[in-house]
Enzyme design. Structure first.
Site, PDB file in Angstrom:
ATOM      1  N   HIS A 202      13.538 -37.696  10.301  1.00 44.87           N
ATOM      2  CA  HIS A 202      14.487 -37.776  11.460  1.00 44.87           C
ATOM      3  C   HIS A 202      14.782 -39.691  11.096  1.00 44.87           C
ATOM      4  O   HIS A 202      15.084 -40.804  11.817  1.00 44.87           O
ATOM      5  CB  HIS A 202      13.716 -37.765  12.298  1.00 44.87           C
ATOM      6  CG  HIS A 202      13.407 -37.184  13.233  1.00 44.87           C
ATOM      7  ND1 HIS A 202      12.158 -36.173  14.399  1.00 44.87           N
ATOM      8  CD2 HIS A 202      13.549 -35.769  12.894  1.00 44.87           C
ATOM      9  CE1 HIS A 202      12.631 -35.190  14.103  1.00 44.87           C
ATOM     10  NE2 HIS A 202      12.961 -34.402  14.088  1.00 44.87           N
ATOM     11  N   TYR A 256      19.323 -39.145  14.694  1.00 48.72           N
ATOM     12  CA  TYR A 256      17.655 -40.122  15.172  1.00 48.72           C
ATOM     13  C   TYR A 256      17.874 -41.732  14.917  1.00 48.72           C
ATOM     14  O   TYR A 256      17.181 -42.222  15.203  1.00 48.72           O
ATOM     15  CB  TYR A 256      16.568 -39.342  14.901  1.00 48.72           C
ATOM     16  CG  TYR A 256      16.307 -38.543  14.640  1.00 48.72           C
ATOM     17  CD1 TYR A 256      14.956 -38.425  15.974  1.00 48.72           C
ATOM     18  CD2 TYR A 256      16.775 -36.771  14.903  1.00 48.72           C
ATOM     19  CE1 TYR A 256      14.775 -36.961  16.559  1.00 48.72           C
ATOM     20  CE2 TYR A 256      15.893 -35.156  15.502  1.00 48.72           C
ATOM     21  CZ  TYR A 256      15.236 -35.834  16.781  1.00 48.72           C
ATOM     22  OH  TYR A 256      14.593 -34.455  17.154  1.00 48.72           O
TER      23      TYR A 256
END
Length: 445
Positions: A202, A256
């Site tokens: 992420h 993200y």
């Protein structure tokens, strides 16, 4: 490796499981899975039975010789497994809702894998994963642990550093989703697209993007400056990027990165959603209710298309592709979470990184990239520091380390705010983070 594979899926009552079953059915000729054991806990028994019956119908409809077993006894399931996949959620969706709502009360993003929410998901999850690793060491020492449980990077790092098993790979659907997104943008077959990935889970960047081996990074960067063409996920709003920023970055950010490069915008969006009772956890709870009603239908024998709204698109493609490549020693390239071993200069040699790897029967072999571009080195290093301290806190139950981890996360503005959030979240999650209360209780005794 065995010619008749046994797969154990811990968290088998998850709504994602039909994705996994679909993948094993699709590739059964190459991947001879004989047994799939779906494991859950008592609180998940009803969902396990619903999903398990759907899995059996899917296998029967496909006509493949796979036996589906359902159990609440994890140790029984693990005996002689070849691959163990983990997709568990300690505290279930109610815990995720707290991870999202409590930080928002203090003006901080609430998200299940980033910031305070990701920290507490790690606190709840890491001790459980380490228990599983210990059981695997005794019951299936030759098995590979394929972890899909978030926060996948921290979980992988914890197993690498604090367990006796080394055969662990962390998996995320973000890289495969980004490659599929590029394919859609350019209207080409996904098999023609490859991205060189490097970073953390992420927090991974596309260093270059190829179609048929030719770089198309500049073209893709120009395309994704348009909010309507941004590559995103069901759980992350597409916001677009300033063209000059992306050109300067000269990298392909993952969805993200919105949390770090657009913190204020994301926070404002989350606060609006919370006011309407539409945090992601609340949306997912409603989606899951609908999915499990579908799963109950005795006539349903395929993965329903509504599952894609759950946020796990390409899960089966990513998970089964990885297991198939390891079993067949395909030596193809996939992005996974594995030990760095110097592939990314500047990050610890023994730490987990998310990076493009050659996938072999002996596991992933990371492709060396050297130093990350200077523009992202600091942010990636800060997140790795956060992960390392967070894992120490998760294992030790040390309050001071927990506060330190919360404070050094870039989404938390100060130690004061960090302490407010930490204290409230510890109390809210008390049942699932006993390590932080054991010392206090022993003192009282």
């Amino acid at each position: 490796m065995s010619q008749s594979l046994k797969i154990v899926t811990i968290g088998g009552g998850s709504s994602y499981t039909p994705e996994l079953i679909e993948g094993f059915i699709k590739y059964h000729e190459e991947l001879p899975v004989k047994e799939i054991w779906l494991v859950d806990i008592e609180e998940g028994k009803e969902k396990l039975e619903i999903v398990g019956e759907l899995a059996r119908r899917m296998v029967a409809k496909a006509g493949v010789p796979i036996d589906i077993f359902l159990t609440l006894d994890r140790k029984k399931a693990l005996v002689d497994a070849d691959f163990v996949t983990t997709q568990l959620r300690v505290g279930q969706l109610a815990a995720r809702a707290l991870d999202e709502k409590i930080p928002l009360k203090h003006g901080v993003i609430g998200q299940e894998t980033n910031g305070p929410g990701g920290l507490f998901k790690a606190f709840r999850t890491i001790p459980v994963i380490l228990e599983i690793a210990k059981e695997m060491e005794a019951l299936c020492p030759n098995a590979w642990l394929i972890n899909f449980t978030n926060p996948a990077g921290m979980v992988t790092e914890a197993v690498l550093r604090y367990s006796n098993i080394s055969k662990v790979v962390g998996l995320c659907n973000v890289p495969i989703g980004m490659e599929r997104g590029v394919a859609d943008l350019l209207s080409v077959d996904p098999a023609r697209v490859r991205i060189d990935f490097a970073g953390l889970n992420h927090m991974v960047y596309g260093l270059d993007v190829y179609v048929d081996g030719k770089s198309v990074k500049r073209e893709v960067i120009e395309l994704i400056t348009d909010p309507d063409k941004a590559i995103t996920m069901q759980n992350i709003h597409a916001m677009g990027w300033e063209p000059e920023f992306l050109r300067g970055l000269n990298l392909f950010p993952c969805p993200y990165h919105n949390y770090y490069y657009k913190t204020g915008d994301v926070l404002a969006q989350e606060l609006k959603e919370a006011e309407k009772g539409e945090t992601r956890a609340e949306v997912v709870q409603k989606l899951e209710e609908g999915l499990f009603e579908l799963y109950k239908d005795p006539e349903l024998a395929i993965k329903p298309p509504q599952l894609e709204k759950r946020g796990g698109a390409y899960y089966s493609d990513a998970a089964v592709r990885l297991i198939r490549s390891m079993y067949m020693d395909k030596c193809d390239i996939q992005a996974v979470n594995t030990v760095n071993h110097g592939a990314i200069t500047g990050l610890p040699y023994e730490s987990a990184v998310e990076i493009s790897c050659i996938i072999t029967k002996d596991g992933p072999k990371p492709i060396a990239v050297g130093e990350l571009p200077v523009a992202v080195q600091g942010l990636v290093a800060q997140i790795k520091s956060f992960e390392r301290v967070a894992i120490e806190a998760a294992i030790s139950g040390d309050y001071e380390k927990a506060l330190l981890a919360m404070t050094i996360n870039p989404l938390v503005p100060s130690d004061r705010v960090a302490k407010l959030i930490l204290d409230e979240m510890l109390e809210a999650h008390k049942a699932y983070v006993p390590q932080f209360f054991a010392k206090k209780e022993s003192v009282r005794i």
